[in-house]
Design an enzyme around this catalytic site. Structure first.
Site, PDB file in Angstrom:
ATOM      1  N   HIS A 115      -9.428   4.946  -2.117  1.00  0.00           N
ATOM      2  CA  HIS A 115      -8.669   4.945  -0.846  1.00  0.00           C
ATOM      3  C   HIS A 115      -9.492   5.656   0.220  1.00  0.00           C
ATOM      4  CE1 HIS A 115      -4.447   3.584  -1.838  1.00  0.00           C
ATOM      5  NE2 HIS A 115      -5.133   3.389  -2.952  1.00  0.00           N
ATOM      6  N   HIS A 171      -7.601   9.806   4.207  1.00  0.00           N
ATOM      7  CA  HIS A 171      -7.136   8.802   5.168  1.00  0.00           C
ATOM      8  C   HIS A 171      -7.417   9.239   6.612  1.00  0.00           C
ATOM      9  CE1 HIS A 171      -4.396   7.787   1.697  1.00  0.00           C
ATOM     10  NE2 HIS A 171      -4.960   6.630   1.968  1.00  0.00           N
ATOM     11  N   ASP A 228       0.850  -1.196   0.000  1.00  0.00           N
ATOM     12  CA  ASP A 228       0.000   0.000   0.000  1.00  0.00           C
ATOM     13  C   ASP A 228       0.889   1.251   0.000  1.00  0.00           C
ATOM     14  OD1 ASP A 228      -2.426   1.392   0.227  1.00  0.00           O
ATOM     15  OD2 ASP A 228      -2.316   1.430   2.418  1.00  0.00           O
TER      16      ASP A 228
HETATM   17  O1  G3H Z   1      -2.293   5.305   3.519  1.00  0.00           O
HETATM   18  C1  G3H Z   1      -2.752   5.021   4.566  1.00  0.00           C
HETATM   19  C2  G3H Z   1      -2.835   3.685   5.134  1.00  0.00           C
HETATM   20  O2  G3H Z   1      -3.766   3.770   6.159  1.00  0.00           O
HETATM   21  C3  G3H Z   1      -1.507   3.156   5.607  1.00  0.00           C
HETATM   22  O3  G3H Z   1      -1.069   3.887   6.684  1.00  0.00           O
HETATM   23  O4  G3H Z   1       1.354   4.298   6.236  1.00  0.00           O
HETATM   24  O5  G3H Z   1       0.393   4.590   8.507  1.00  0.00           O
HETATM   25  O6  G3H Z   1       0.661   2.319   7.533  1.00  0.00           O
HETATM   26  P1  G3H Z   1       0.429   3.762   7.262  1.00  0.00           P
HETATM   27  P1  13P Z   2      -8.648   4.714   5.773  1.00  0.00           P
HETATM   28  O1  13P Z   2      -7.749   5.579   6.587  1.00  0.00           O
HETATM   29  O2  13P Z   2      -9.929   5.420   5.470  1.00  0.00           O
HETATM   30  O3  13P Z   2      -8.880   3.375   6.350  1.00  0.00           O
HETATM   31  O4  13P Z   2      -7.928   4.496   4.346  1.00  0.00           O
HETATM   32  C1  13P Z   2      -7.090   3.406   4.136  1.00  0.00           C
HETATM   33  C2  13P Z   2      -6.305   3.519   2.877  1.00  0.00           C
HETATM   34  O5  13P Z   2      -6.637   4.211   1.941  1.00  0.00           O
HETATM   35  C3  13P Z   2      -5.092   2.725   2.805  1.00  0.00           C
HETATM   36  O6  13P Z   2      -4.372   2.977   1.644  1.00  0.00           O
HETATM   37 ZN    ZN Z   3      -4.554   4.963   0.876  1.00  0.00          ZN
END
Ligand code: G3H
Ligand code: 13P
Ligand code: ZN
Length: 382
Positions: free
Chosen positions: A225, A189, A94
């Site tokens: 997303h 997000h 991701d």
């Molecule tokens: O892009 C957002 C996703 O929730 C992943 O978050 O980079 O804190 O693991 P993170």
């Molecule tokens: P959320 O923060 O809404 O769960 O989004 C997750 C996301 O887009 C991960 O790439």
């Molecule tokens: Zn995302």
């Protein structure tokens, strides 16, 4: 099941969703973020109960937390194997950059995202194409991102959405050869998504119309997303047991369904799982005030919630313990104790309280993932 579980690219999964949608059953595949073993188990159990194919995704932060892409890959395969799951599943990076995307291709991920959305369109396509050229010969699918989501995204914080221009979406697909594209249509997000005014599902409608007109829709897919629903009862539970989350809001179910109806085929969920994990841990620690005596592992977690151990975000910056949502903030001291504790099946550790709380975490996640898979129309899509 003795042989290694097989992961697939995200293409056949989203294709199944597209076929179902064309037959009048709007569908999208749920993509759920993972950081530790019980979380992987919860996602798998939820998908299993919904009979839904799914995508397990790990961010760069998640890979770092577990000590590398190879460690996450082994952990997820182990969870699949332990649970004897035979669903079609992908393991996806991701929000990757060039380095992490190549690293994940080399370490057994079946799909990667390259997020070059902070660059201008031409450079974004160039960087995305470089990953496509690296990943596709190895059978690994690629997702790109076009437009900028508001909120926090890996290492970048954006003030407001830069919407994708739907007229450019077919061009982006054609030039980059990417399989899936996250189009910014106003979601963001995290647990503070603001009002629904920012959402413009018309961007999805017009982007999908464009890819359909160009006969791209059977192998090029739109991704949403920032789609967590941020259930009110989870926020209430967190705050009831010592949290101080404020101004939270998610994407309402009807909006997600509308976006799927208009052409989204992959829906990303991370925050909802973080909230479920945090609520479960906070409640357990509250209901078991003597936990310090019973479990060394839970005692180090408790110290972060009480502020005795200063809480940090995934980059090591200080955060207020009441606002904790990211499990990595309070699980980091556990990794420091022993990295295996959150990577292996928790049932193998001689710590009854830890087993109990991880089982609760797993069940909480499973329940939510199942209901989301039903809402996304991917339940029964085998
Ligand atoms: O892009 C957002 C996703 O929730 C992943 O978050 O980079 O804190 O693991 P993170
Ligand atoms: P959320 O923060 O809404 O769960 O989004 C997750 C996301 O887009 C991960 O790439
Ligand atoms: Zn995302």
């Amino acid at each position: 099941m003795s042989e290694e579980p097989k992961l697939c690219s995200i293409v056949p999964l989203m294709q199944a969703a597209e076929f179902a949608s064309l037959r009048g059953h709007p569908s999208a595949i749920g993509a759920f973020n993972v950081n530790f073993y019980a979380q992987a188990q919860g996602i798998l159990e939820g998908l299993y109960k919904a009979e839904a194919p799914g995508i397990i995704q790990a961010s760069r932060g998640a890979n770092k937390f577990q000590g590398g892409a190879d460690k996450i890959q082994v952990m997820v395969l182990k969870a699949i194997k332990d649970m004897k799951i035979t669903l079609p599943l992908a393991l996806h990076l991701d929000h990757g950059d060039t380095k992490s995307a190549k690293d994940c291709v080399d370490n057994g991920f079946s799909s990667v995202m390259i997020d070059a959305s902070k660059l201008d369109e031409i450079q974004n396509i160039e960087v995305t194409k470089e990953i496509v050229d690296y990943a596709h010969p190895k059978g690994v699918s690629v997702e790109g991102e076009y437009g900028k989501l508001a909120g926090v995204e890996e290492d970048v914080a954006y003030g407001k959405t830069t919407y994708a221009d739907p007229r450019f979406v077919p061009v982006f697909f054609d030039r980059s050869k990417v399989d899936a594209l996250a189009v910014a249509y106003g979601t963001s997000h995290g647990p503070n998504k603001g009002k629904t005014d920012a959402l413009n599902v018309g961007i999805v409608t017009d982007s999908y119309a464009g890819i359909k007109a160009n006969h791209q829709n059977l192998d090029h897919f739109l991704v949403g997303h920032g789609s967590s629903t941020v259930p009110r009862e989870l926020v209430q539970e967190i705050n009831q047991y010592g949290g101080s989350l404020k101004g939270t809001s998610g994407i309402p179910d009807y909006m997600i369904k509308a976006a799927i109806k208009e052409g989204i085929r992959k829906v990303n969920i991370d925050t909802d799982l973080r909230l479920g994990i945090t609520a479960t841990l906070r409640k357990y620690l509250n209901d078991h005030p003597d936990v310090d005596k019973k479990s060394e592992i839970l005692s180090v977690i408790k110290k972060v919630f009480t502020g005795e151990t200063p809480a940090k975000d995934k980059d090591g910056n200080p955060v207020d313990s009441g606002s904790l949502v990211d499990p990595r903030s309070y699980l980091e001291p556990v990794v420091k104790m022993d990295p295996q504790l959150l990577r292996e099946n928790y049932r193998s550790f001689k710590d009854e309280a830890f087993i109990e709380v991880m089982t609760l975490v797993k069940n909480r996640i499973a329940e939510h993932v199942k209901s989301l898979a039903i809402m996304f129309g991917s339940a029964g899509l085998l």
